[in-house]
Design a protein around this motif. Structure first.
Motif, PDB file in Angstrom:
ATOM      1  N   UNK A   1     -82.844 -54.164 -17.203  1.00  0.00           N
ATOM      2  CA  UNK A   1     -82.991 -54.350 -18.649  1.00  0.00           C
ATOM      3  C   UNK A   1     -83.708 -53.161 -19.270  1.00  0.00           C
ATOM      4  N   UNK A   2     -83.292 -52.811 -20.501  1.00  0.00           N
ATOM      5  CA  UNK A   2     -83.900 -51.705 -21.229  1.00  0.00           C
ATOM      6  C   UNK A   2     -84.448 -52.233 -22.545  1.00  0.00           C
ATOM      7  N   UNK A   3     -85.660 -51.806 -22.886  1.00  0.00           N
ATOM      8  CA  UNK A   3     -86.318 -52.245 -24.113  1.00  0.00           C
ATOM      9  C   UNK A   3     -86.689 -51.024 -24.937  1.00  0.00           C
ATOM     10  N   UNK A   4     -86.372 -51.038 -26.218  1.00  0.00           N
ATOM     11  CA  UNK A   4     -86.738 -49.926 -27.093  1.00  0.00           C
ATOM     12  C   UNK A   4     -88.189 -50.001 -27.515  1.00  0.00           C
ATOM     13  N   UNK A   5     -88.754 -51.196 -27.502  1.00  0.00           N
ATOM     14  CA  UNK A   5     -90.142 -51.375 -27.910  1.00  0.00           C
ATOM     15  C   UNK A   5     -90.969 -51.862 -26.727  1.00  0.00           C
ATOM     16  N   UNK A   6     -92.120 -51.252 -26.547  1.00  0.00           N
ATOM     17  CA  UNK A   6     -93.008 -51.641 -25.452  1.00  0.00           C
ATOM     18  C   UNK A   6     -93.388 -53.112 -25.567  1.00  0.00           C
ATOM     19  N   UNK A   7     -93.585 -53.592 -26.798  1.00  0.00           N
ATOM     20  CA  UNK A   7     -93.981 -54.989 -26.993  1.00  0.00           C
ATOM     21  C   UNK A   7     -92.895 -55.950 -26.497  1.00  0.00           C
ATOM     22  N   UNK A   8     -91.627 -55.578 -26.667  1.00  0.00           N
ATOM     23  CA  UNK A   8     -90.526 -56.422 -26.182  1.00  0.00           C
ATOM     24  C   UNK A   8     -90.537 -56.482 -24.657  1.00  0.00           C
ATOM     25  N   UNK A   9     -90.811 -55.347 -24.021  1.00  0.00           N
ATOM     26  CA  UNK A   9     -90.889 -55.330 -22.566  1.00  0.00           C
ATOM     27  C   UNK A   9     -92.072 -56.175 -22.094  1.00  0.00           C
ATOM     28  N   UNK A  10     -93.202 -56.067 -22.790  1.00  0.00           N
ATOM     29  CA  UNK A  10     -94.380 -56.842 -22.392  1.00  0.00           C
ATOM     30  C   UNK A  10     -94.119 -58.340 -22.553  1.00  0.00           C
ATOM     31  N   UNK A  11     -93.432 -58.727 -23.627  1.00  0.00           N
ATOM     32  CA  UNK A  11     -93.079 -60.138 -23.837  1.00  0.00           C
ATOM     33  C   UNK A  11     -92.170 -60.609 -22.698  1.00  0.00           C
ATOM     34  N   UNK A  12     -91.167 -59.794 -22.370  1.00  0.00           N
ATOM     35  CA  UNK A  12     -90.263 -60.112 -21.264  1.00  0.00           C
ATOM     36  C   UNK A  12     -91.046 -60.291 -19.962  1.00  0.00           C
ATOM     37  N   UNK A  13     -91.961 -59.374 -19.710  1.00  0.00           N
ATOM     38  CA  UNK A  13     -92.738 -59.434 -18.472  1.00  0.00           C
ATOM     39  C   UNK A  13     -93.557 -60.721 -18.398  1.00  0.00           C
ATOM     40  N   UNK A  14     -94.171 -61.116 -19.529  1.00  0.00           N
ATOM     41  CA  UNK A  14     -94.964 -62.351 -19.550  1.00  0.00           C
ATOM     42  C   UNK A  14     -94.082 -63.573 -19.295  1.00  0.00           C
ATOM     43  N   UNK A  15     -92.903 -63.598 -19.935  1.00  0.00           N
ATOM     44  CA  UNK A  15     -92.026 -64.768 -19.834  1.00  0.00           C
ATOM     45  C   UNK A  15     -91.317 -64.867 -18.483  1.00  0.00           C
ATOM     46  N   UNK A  16     -90.797 -63.748 -17.993  1.00  0.00           N
ATOM     47  CA  UNK A  16     -89.937 -63.763 -16.808  1.00  0.00           C
ATOM     48  C   UNK A  16     -90.702 -63.484 -15.521  1.00  0.00           C
ATOM     49  N   UNK A  17     -91.701 -62.624 -15.586  1.00  0.00           N
ATOM     50  CA  UNK A  17     -92.375 -62.182 -14.371  1.00  0.00           C
ATOM     51  C   UNK A  17     -93.803 -62.683 -14.260  1.00  0.00           C
ATOM     52  N   UNK A  18     -94.118 -63.764 -14.931  1.00  0.00           N
ATOM     53  CA  UNK A  18     -95.506 -64.250 -14.937  1.00  0.00           C
ATOM     54  C   UNK A  18     -95.982 -64.650 -13.547  1.00  0.00           C
ATOM     55  N   UNK A  19     -95.063 -64.975 -12.652  1.00  0.00           N
ATOM     56  CA  UNK A  19     -95.456 -65.365 -11.308  1.00  0.00           C
ATOM     57  C   UNK A  19     -95.525 -64.204 -10.335  1.00  0.00           C
ATOM     58  N   UNK A  20     -95.241 -62.986 -10.819  1.00  0.00           N
ATOM     59  CA  UNK A  20     -95.265 -61.820  -9.943  1.00  0.00           C
ATOM     60  C   UNK A  20     -96.661 -61.597  -9.365  1.00  0.00           C
TER      61      UNK A  20
END
Length: 149
Positions: free
Chosen positions: A13-32
């Motif tokens: 996945x590619x994100x143009x905004x750092x905040x969108x990537x951070x939101x994705x990381x919190x939602x999808x990878x919170x168990x990492x």
């Protein structure tokens, strides 16, 4: 393309905004698993490299020096970005042909593009334009009132 010019990404996945990537990381990878922990503030990190960079917040270490002036930085990417002030390099260019602006930082280009979007939205809502100053109005009567002033 150099690492610093790449958009923010997470595997496929590619994100143009750092905040969108951070939101994705919190939602999808919170168990990492983040096995690298700072002993000063207990924050955890995915890699030892991230932890090493973070530790500079506590130590104040700034190992990267600008080759043009005496400023020092905690991260290599920060000194590279700063160096553009001296060299005049502006790698982030606006894609709108009649604009032609270029920027030192991706975030500045992103803000600039949001301004273009806002202007486009305003012009849709204000189709009546003054032929002297170019200002737009929502109604013909508002344009007439403007012309009288």
């Amino acid at each position: 393309m150099s690492k610093e010019l790449e958009p923010f990404h997470c595997l496929s996945q590619i994100f143009l905004h750092k905040s969108a990537m951070q939101h994705h990381a919190r939602e999808v990878h919170s168990g990492d698993v983040k096995p690298h922990q700072c002993q000063n503030c207990l924050k955890t990190f995915s890699s030892n490299h991230q932890l090493t960079q973070h530790l500079r917040v506590h130590t104040g270490e700034k190992p990267y020096k600008c080759s043009y002036c005496d400023r020092r930085f905690k991260q290599l990417s920060h000194v590279q970005q700063h160096t553009r002030l001296h060299t005049g390099e502006r790698p982030y260019k606006c894609h709108i042909q009649e604009c032609g602006r270029a920027f030192i930082q991706l975030s500045n280009l992103q803000q600039h593009l949001r301004n273009h979007d806002n202007q486009m939205e305003r012009s849709k809502n204000r189709p009546f334009n003054c032929n002297i100053c170019g200002k737009g109005f929502a109604s013909e009567s508002s344009l007439r009132t403007h012309r009288l002033k």
